[in-house]
Design a protein around this motif. Structure first.
Motif, PDB file in Angstrom:
ATOM      1  N   THR A  65       0.860  -1.182   0.000  1.00 38.50           N
ATOM      2  CA  THR A  65       0.000   0.000   0.000  1.00 38.50           C
ATOM      3  C   THR A  65       0.892   1.227   0.000  1.00 38.50           C
ATOM      4  N   LYS A  79      -3.015   3.942  -2.382  1.00 41.77           N
ATOM      5  CA  LYS A  79      -3.512   2.893  -3.259  1.00 41.77           C
ATOM      6  C   LYS A  79      -2.762   1.599  -2.988  1.00 41.77           C
ATOM      7  N   ARG A  80      -3.468   0.497  -3.179  1.00 44.01           N
ATOM      8  CA  ARG A  80      -2.875  -0.825  -3.012  1.00 44.01           C
ATOM      9  C   ARG A  80      -2.364  -1.350  -4.358  1.00 44.01           C
ATOM     10  N   ASN A 104       0.202  -5.119   2.763  1.00 44.81           N
ATOM     11  CA  ASN A 104      -1.214  -5.324   3.079  1.00 44.81           C
ATOM     12  C   ASN A 104      -1.447  -6.723   3.653  1.00 44.81           C
TER      13      ASN A 104
END
Length: 214
Positions: A65, A79-80, A104
């Motif tokens: 992330t 954003k991932r 994540n």
């Protein structure tokens, strides 16, 4: 995988070959600071892999992330991504930007102890990196692309110079303010020392007169 996807992977591998890397815990967040001018396009390439390449990864589908904050600590993007990708953003103000990376992972913190390595390369401005050369024979098209790339590089250099001038102006003002404060402090110290000296001399003179020594 399509030819375009293979070209992108090959491009990223070439970029990351000379990039920096740092260790990253499975649920750990680490940030780097980049000095970025205003209205600058920033592109980052990263690759997440186990610290020990021969070790068995407990999280084969682990991703990253990416969170970017401006000098006012406002989030520009979050954003991932997967293990291997790139991210882009445009700065709105000049100054220190914070690029933070966190895996994540969804495992419990007790079991999330895997040590990882994050390769990272951050580029500013328009960069034309094409490891697969275009086979077209249209020389005018190639010339147009080269000129566009030169214009982008000139804009990047101009913005860097403007940002450096802004920093120099800020440092100059800080230096002038510091010098003025030091001067006033020296004058105050001198005044206090002179006042104390005259007061001590007067007290000593009054003492000698009272004792009839003078």
């Amino acid at each position: 995988m399509s030819l375009q996807g293979i070209g992108f992977l090959f491009q990223c591998y070439l970029v990351l070959a000379a990039a920096m890397y740092f260790d990253l815990g499975e649920q750990e967040q680490k940030c780097i600071i980049e000095e970025i001018p205003e209205d600058m396009l920033v592109t980052g390439y990263f690759l997440l892999e186990p610290w020990e390449m021969n070790a068995l990864s407990h999280s084969p589908h682990l991703g990253v992330t990416v969170t970017v904050r401006d000098p006012n600590h406002e989030v520009l993007m979050s954003k991932r991504y997967g293990k291997f990708s790139k991210f882009t953003f445009t700065s709105h103000t000049s100054g220190q930007h914070y690029l933070c990376f966190q895996t994540n992972s969804t495992r419990f913190s007790v079991f999330a102890g895997e040590r990882l390595k994050l390769h990272l390369d951050v580029q500013m401005g328009e960069h034309s990196i094409d490891p697969v050369p275009d086979k077209t024979k249209d020389n005018m098209k190639n010339l147009e692309n080269s000129l566009r790339h030169l214009v982008d590089q000139m804009l990047f250099i101009t913005r860097q110079q403007e940002y450096q001038r802004e920093k120099e102006e800020v440092f100059r003002q800080i230096g002038e303010n510091t010098n003025s404060k030091v001067l006033w402090w020296a004058m105050v110290q001198t005044s206090v020392l002179l006042t104390v000296g005259f007061w001590q001399m007067k007290r000593l003179k009054d003492f000698f007169i009272a004792k009839k020594l003078v």
